[in-house]
Design an enzyme around this catalytic site. Structure first.
Site, mmCIF file in Angstrom:
data_model
loop_
_atom_site.group_PDB
_atom_site.id
_atom_site.type_symbol
_atom_site.label_atom_id
_atom_site.label_comp_id
_atom_site.label_asym_id
_atom_site.label_seq_id
_atom_site.Cartn_x
_atom_site.Cartn_y
_atom_site.Cartn_z
ATOM 1 N N GLN A 103 0.852 -1.194 0.000
ATOM 2 C CA GLN A 103 0.000 0.000 0.000
ATOM 3 C C GLN A 103 0.889 1.246 0.000
ATOM 4 O OE1 GLN A 103 -1.606 0.664 3.835
ATOM 5 N NE2 GLN A 103 -3.333 1.879 3.168
ATOM 6 N N GLU A 139 -8.991 -1.857 5.688
ATOM 7 C CA GLU A 139 -7.780 -2.084 6.487
ATOM 8 C C GLU A 139 -8.166 -2.251 7.956
ATOM 9 O OE1 GLU A 139 -4.995 1.207 6.536
ATOM 10 O OE2 GLU A 139 -3.348 -0.131 7.073
ATOM 11 N N SER A 185 1.218 6.407 2.629
ATOM 12 C CA SER A 185 1.917 7.361 3.505
ATOM 13 C C SER A 185 3.158 7.947 2.834
ATOM 14 C CB SER A 185 2.364 6.681 4.790
ATOM 15 O OG SER A 185 1.276 6.097 5.434
HETATM 16 C C1 FAD Z 1 4.071 -0.985 11.426
HETATM 17 C C2 FAD Z 1 3.576 0.043 10.443
HETATM 18 C C3 FAD Z 1 3.227 -0.336 9.170
HETATM 19 C C4 FAD Z 1 2.792 0.621 8.243
HETATM 20 N N1 FAD Z 1 2.491 0.207 6.970
HETATM 21 C C5 FAD Z 1 2.118 1.124 6.058
HETATM 22 C C6 FAD Z 1 1.889 0.727 4.690
HETATM 23 O O1 FAD Z 1 2.035 -0.434 4.328
HETATM 24 N N2 FAD Z 1 1.530 1.680 3.790
HETATM 25 C C7 FAD Z 1 1.370 2.973 4.134
HETATM 26 O O2 FAD Z 1 1.013 3.772 3.275
HETATM 27 N N3 FAD Z 1 1.604 3.396 5.416
HETATM 28 C C8 FAD Z 1 1.981 2.496 6.371
HETATM 29 N N4 FAD Z 1 2.248 2.902 7.658
HETATM 30 C C9 FAD Z 1 2.184 4.320 7.968
HETATM 31 C C10 FAD Z 1 1.049 4.710 8.882
HETATM 32 O O3 FAD Z 1 -0.181 4.717 8.203
HETATM 33 C C11 FAD Z 1 1.401 6.102 9.447
HETATM 34 O O4 FAD Z 1 2.579 5.946 10.232
HETATM 35 C C12 FAD Z 1 0.303 6.671 10.270
HETATM 36 O O5 FAD Z 1 -0.804 7.004 9.493
HETATM 37 C C13 FAD Z 1 0.782 7.932 11.033
HETATM 38 O O6 FAD Z 1 1.365 8.828 10.168
HETATM 39 P P1 FAD Z 1 2.812 9.454 10.470
HETATM 40 O O7 FAD Z 1 3.731 8.334 10.819
HETATM 41 O O8 FAD Z 1 3.166 10.338 9.341
HETATM 42 O O9 FAD Z 1 2.625 10.320 11.802
HETATM 43 P P2 FAD Z 1 2.004 11.774 11.894
HETATM 44 O O10 FAD Z 1 0.715 11.826 11.164
HETATM 45 O O11 FAD Z 1 3.034 12.763 11.524
HETATM 46 O O12 FAD Z 1 1.689 11.870 13.449
HETATM 47 C C14 FAD Z 1 2.694 12.195 14.416
HETATM 48 C C15 FAD Z 1 2.011 12.250 15.777
HETATM 49 O O13 FAD Z 1 1.008 13.304 15.781
HETATM 50 C C16 FAD Z 1 -0.261 12.774 16.131
HETATM 51 N N5 FAD Z 1 -1.308 13.438 15.335
HETATM 52 C C17 FAD Z 1 -1.265 13.685 14.005
HETATM 53 N N6 FAD Z 1 -2.398 14.300 13.625
HETATM 54 C C18 FAD Z 1 -3.179 14.449 14.722
HETATM 55 C C19 FAD Z 1 -4.473 14.986 14.966
HETATM 56 N N7 FAD Z 1 -5.208 15.522 13.990
HETATM 57 N N8 FAD Z 1 -4.958 14.953 16.246
HETATM 58 C C20 FAD Z 1 -4.214 14.420 17.260
HETATM 59 N N9 FAD Z 1 -2.978 13.886 17.088
HETATM 60 C C21 FAD Z 1 -2.477 13.885 15.835
HETATM 61 C C22 FAD Z 1 -0.184 11.289 15.778
HETATM 62 O O14 FAD Z 1 -1.090 10.524 16.550
HETATM 63 C C23 FAD Z 1 1.265 10.962 16.123
HETATM 64 O O15 FAD Z 1 1.402 10.719 17.500
HETATM 65 C C24 FAD Z 1 2.689 1.977 8.607
HETATM 66 C C25 FAD Z 1 3.064 2.359 9.905
HETATM 67 C C26 FAD Z 1 3.499 1.420 10.812
HETATM 68 C C27 FAD Z 1 3.891 1.861 12.189
#
Ligand code: FAD
Length: 400
Positions: free
Chosen positions: A111, A229, A114
């Protein structure tokens, strides 16, 4: 013939013609698909029989009892997300081309959603797709892409019109991962493994025939994927009572702190919390099976991941100094979902590794904070966060 009896007869037929012990896994899954027992609620000819999705559970249980292989963790994204998206949103050609190989795990999916600047706020993503004749050309970077290193195909969300507000300028495509314009680099996680990756797209291409939905309608298609998902995570969380983290916490209590009453209290509380989550998961799934997946999927994911993480931590705490040890810190490249640490179960499981792995569970598929926002806004009806950039053209939204 009632639907249940029809399905039972087909399961018998499948097991008789393809005994699990002597059939190659991919052949077994292909035969399961051909009999309509793959996704039983999908239309006939596309891996289903157009029946109540609840019957899938009956099929899966019977197949498990007969020792049949499970394909879910082998192709989690293909079976839990790409298939259900393509069947609802795709064209007949796309259904014909992709569903069977996905179910049979002959083609593995990942997928590409991100990005370094777009996770929780996925709709702000920057990867561009520009039309070139009958093809689209992609440039950008994706991140945290689980199993990209083994994937043949990907679901990708890309920006096709930067002058539209962020949710409106997106389009959804299927893209071949095995092409020169796609570079996959491992990302090492806290547990030492590299289950996910960075993916760089440099003039990568896909034909327009592999666009899913209209140009500019990608957000709606992506929501179908994301809802599924959450449902797929829900299936993962349907572990039997007393298994997984709570089973390990009980074992750690018995072997390390058998006479500590305070520790026993903690394990009892954790047992109750895990049991509540298990029952909530069952209830949410039954609600979903009567309609379509909705926000209750987010409740399950939120409750399951946080409870299980706390329970693994409790197990590690109870282990005392043994809880400082990890079996090995080699950079393993898992080829199935969940990594090597959860592949083992019972006594053999590396508790420390499983705890470190579980931390990702509270982030992937939507973080705990986002889960709470969804609960607040969609379930409790509380006012949402102000969204200043909602109607601005994406090109005018400030980005770091
Ligand atoms: C094990 C694992 C597998 C994954 N696999 C995939 C994959 O296959 N494909 C893919 O596309 N993605 C994948 N991801 C990515 C995942 O979807 C993102 O990590 C997730 O959506 C969070 O985005 P970010 O890491 O950019 O954090 P950010 O969005 O930058 O968030 C950082 C922090 O801010 C907080 N935050 C952000 N916005 C808000 C809000 N509006 N209100 C309150 N708090 C907030 C979050 O909770 C977090 O603590 C994976 C992640 C993990 C950990």
């Amino acid at each position: 013939m009632p639907d249940g009896a029809r399905v039972d007869a087909l399961v018998d037929q499948l097991l008789e013609a393809h005994p699990p012990a002597s059939t190659k896994d991919t052949e077994f899954w292909a035969a399961q698909y051909d009999l309509g027992l793959g996704w039983v609620h999908f239309p006939e000819g596309f891996g289903g029989l157009g029946l109540d999705p609840k019957l899938q559970e009956r099929i899966d249980e019977r197949l498990e009892q007969a020792g049949a292989p499970s394909n879910v963790n082998v192709n989690f994204m293909g079976i839990g997300m790409a298939g259900p998206t393509i069947v609802v949103r795709g064209t007949d050609e796309q259904r014909q081309r992709f569903l069977r190989p996905a179910f049979a795990c002959e083609e593995i999916w990942c997928q590409l959603f991100s990005e370094p600047g777009a996770g929780s706020d996925l709709a702000s993503l920057s990867t561009r797709a520009v039309r070139d004749g009958d093809e689209w050309v992609f440039n950008g970077q994706k991140v945290w892409t689980t199993l990209a290193h083994v994937a043949d195909w990907a679901m990708i969300l890309a920006r096709t019109d930067p002058e539209q507000p962020k949710h409106k300028g997106l389009t959804y495509f299927l893209i071949d991962m095995r092409q020169p314009g796609i570079e996959v680099r491992p990302l090492r996680q806290i547990n030492g493994e590299a289950e996910f990756n960075e993916v760089y797209l440099t003039d990568a291409r896909t034909p327009d025939s592999l666009r899913v939905g209209d140009v500019g309608e990608g957000w709606a298609v992506a929501l179908t994927t994301l809802m599924n998902e959450r449902v797929a995570f829900g299936h993962l969380s349907r572990a039997p009572r007393g298994s997984g983290a709570i089973g390990q916490a009980v074992r750690a209590l018995q072997s390390h702190e058998p006479d500590d009453e305070a520790a026993r209290d903690e394990v009892t509380k954790a047992w109750i919390a895990n049991e509540l989550v298990r029952l909530t998961t069952v209830r949410a799934q039954e609600m979903r099976e009567r309609g379509t997946p909705g926000p209750e999927g987010a409740v399950v994911k939120l409750a399951y991941t946080t409870t299980v993480e706390q329970t693994w931590k409790l197990a590690v705490d109870l282990m005392g100094p043994d809880g400082l040890l990890i079996s090995n810190y080699d950079m393993i490249r898992p080829t199935t979902m969940g990594g090597s640490s959860i592949a083992e179960s019972g006594e053999n499981q590396d508790v420390v590794k499983a705890w470190l792995t579980q931390r990702g569970g509270t982030i992937g598929g939507g973080t705990t904070d986002i889960g709470r926002n969804i609960l607040a806004e969609r379930v409790l009806g509380l006012p949402g966060d102000p969204k200043a950039d909602k109607d601005l053209p994406w090109s005018q939204v400030p980005r770091s």
